[in-house]
Design an enzyme around this catalytic site. Structure first.
Site, PDB file in Angstrom:
ATOM      1  N   TRP A  99       9.522 -11.515 -46.287  1.00 48.37           N
ATOM      2  CA  TRP A  99       9.480 -10.521 -45.204  1.00 48.37           C
ATOM      3  C   TRP A  99       9.199  -9.132 -45.743  1.00 48.37           C
ATOM      4  O   TRP A  99       8.510  -8.335 -45.106  1.00 48.37           O
ATOM      5  CB  TRP A  99      10.751 -10.573 -44.356  1.00 48.37           C
ATOM      6  N   ASP A 170      15.062  -3.589 -42.383  1.00 48.63           N
ATOM      7  CA  ASP A 170      14.701  -4.706 -41.499  1.00 48.63           C
ATOM      8  C   ASP A 170      15.897  -5.649 -41.445  1.00 48.63           C
ATOM      9  O   ASP A 170      16.095  -6.458 -42.334  1.00 48.63           O
ATOM     10  CB  ASP A 170      13.462  -5.423 -42.047  1.00 48.63           C
ATOM     11  N   LYS A 194      17.189 -13.881 -33.795  1.00 49.51           N
ATOM     12  CA  LYS A 194      18.152 -14.498 -34.708  1.00 49.51           C
ATOM     13  C   LYS A 194      19.591 -14.250 -34.260  1.00 49.51           C
ATOM     14  O   LYS A 194      20.362 -15.180 -34.165  1.00 49.51           O
ATOM     15  CB  LYS A 194      17.944 -13.993 -36.133  1.00 49.51           C
TER      16      LYS A 194
END
Ligand SMILES: *Cc1c(COP(=O)(O)O)cnc(C)c1O
Length: 358
Positions: A99, A170, A194
């Site tokens: 990511w 993030d 999530k």
């Protein structure tokens, strides 16, 4: 069934039941929450409650704005550099996994100098993040970006980096999973799917002075200053996702807040890591200090048993354990909504499977 999906991930069952019960007639409005104006006073009140609840849960200081934006986590990969750096700025990006890399790739489109800090190292076969003293941070970075929980790799940075530039995180796969000192950050963002709600929505928490720094060309829907001024309603928001996020915030509050989530998440992950570490059948190659509590990747020593493992797990109601296609092996994602019994059922199955196949 226990759903270990990395994302979109399982939602709390009580939330889904409540949503189902009020789907056709929300709040005595005679229509569903998806079928009314986002400017309607009843809807606006819901959004205000959702914002207040997430402010309470995370103890967000008053000098931070809370935005509910479009475009998920990756939308923020381009929103961040455009909103809080100039086109000729230097920005620092820690690279801890997949990511981070996607965020870096996007930042390079908008800022001239993306300083990539390769902070991963391996010792005795264990992946770990170098100590901060070994990072080569820029002197003049407009911000420092990092991903505290690498969802695919299962790598976490548990201590907040100490940097002088605004810190951008993030937190897509770790937000609301434990207490956090928001005042240490310039921007926190998270795709919702999530730990918050349905995909497509992104939660952004931004220190208000950073609303003044955007590049003139930033697309208006992704413009933090505009969205803050418009209460995240510059254009029509994802009304259903926002409502559902609000229900998840209420659920976390009722469960005892982020402290209760943190203790549950610690218990679940410890149980699973202990099972992996105590067996010669399974392995995890990440140093304990950088292990994620949300996403636990593990491999079978004999990968020929992978498909049998997945097939039998599924038959027992243990779903979505296949690792990411970039990593292979298995991955168990256990966000807030996963009960302790889910982790226990997985560990019981793994112990039995190892015994039967050794
Ligand atoms: C899932 C995830 C994303 C991507 O979110 P999208 O909503 O699919 O754009 C970004 N960062 C992290 C850490 C994630 O886990």
């Amino acid at each position: 069934m226990y759903n270990f999906s990395a994302g979109p991930a399982m939602l709390p069952a009580p939330v889904l039941k409540k949503v189902q019960s009020e789907l056709l007639n929300w709040n005595n409005q005679g229509v569903s929450v998806m079928e009314m104006s986002h400017r309607d006073a009843v809807y606006v009140q819901m959004t205000e409650t959702a914002e207040q609840d997430v402010r309470d849960l995370m103890a967000i200081p008053d000098n931070y704005a809370v935005l509910f934006m479009h475009g998920g986590g990756r939308g923020q990969f381009s929103a961040v550099p455009q909103n809080i750096a100039s086109a000729d700025a230097t920005v620092d990006y820690l690279n801890t996994g997949i990511w981070s890399e996607f965020a870096i790739r996007e930042a390079k489109k908008y800022t001239a100098h993306v300083n990539v800090l390769d902070v991963m190292t391996e010792q005795d076969g264990l992946k770990q993040v170098r100590e901060q003293a070994a990072w080569s941070l820029s002197e003049n970075a407009a911000y420092v970006h990092y991903c505290p929980n690498e969802t695919v790799d299962g790598i976490a940075i548990h201590d907040i980096p100490k940097v002088s530039a605004p810190l951008v995180a993030d937190m897509s796969s770790v937000i609301l999973s434990e207490p956090l000192d928001v005042s240490k950050f310039g921007v926190i963002y998270a795709g919702a799917q999530k730990n918050i709600g349905p995909s497509g929505l992104a939660l952004v928490i931004i220190r208000k002075d950073l609303l003044e720094t955007q590049q003139n060309t930033v697309c208006t829907v992704m413009n933090y200053k505009v969205q803050a001024a418009e209460h995240s309603m510059y254009n029509t928001p994802n009304t259903f996702a926002w409502y559902l996020a609000g229900e998840v915030f209420k659920w976390i509050k009722a469960e005892g807040g982020v402290e209760a989530m943190a203790s549950l998440n610690t218990r679940k992950s410890e149980l699973l890591y202990e099972c992996v570490d105590n067996s010669s059948f399974y392995r995890n190659t990440i140093h304990p200090k950088n292990r994620s509590k949300m996403n636990v990747p593990f491999q079978l020593e004999n990968p020929e048993l992978d498909s049998l493992f997945l097939q039998q797990a599924k038959a027992e109601g243990l779903l979505a354990l296949k690792g990411h296609r970039f990593v292979g092996g298995m991955r168990a994602s256990m966000y807030n909504a996963m009960p302790y019994e889910g982790a226990k059922a997985l560990v019981d199955f793994m112990t039995r499977f190892a015994k039967e196949n050794t």
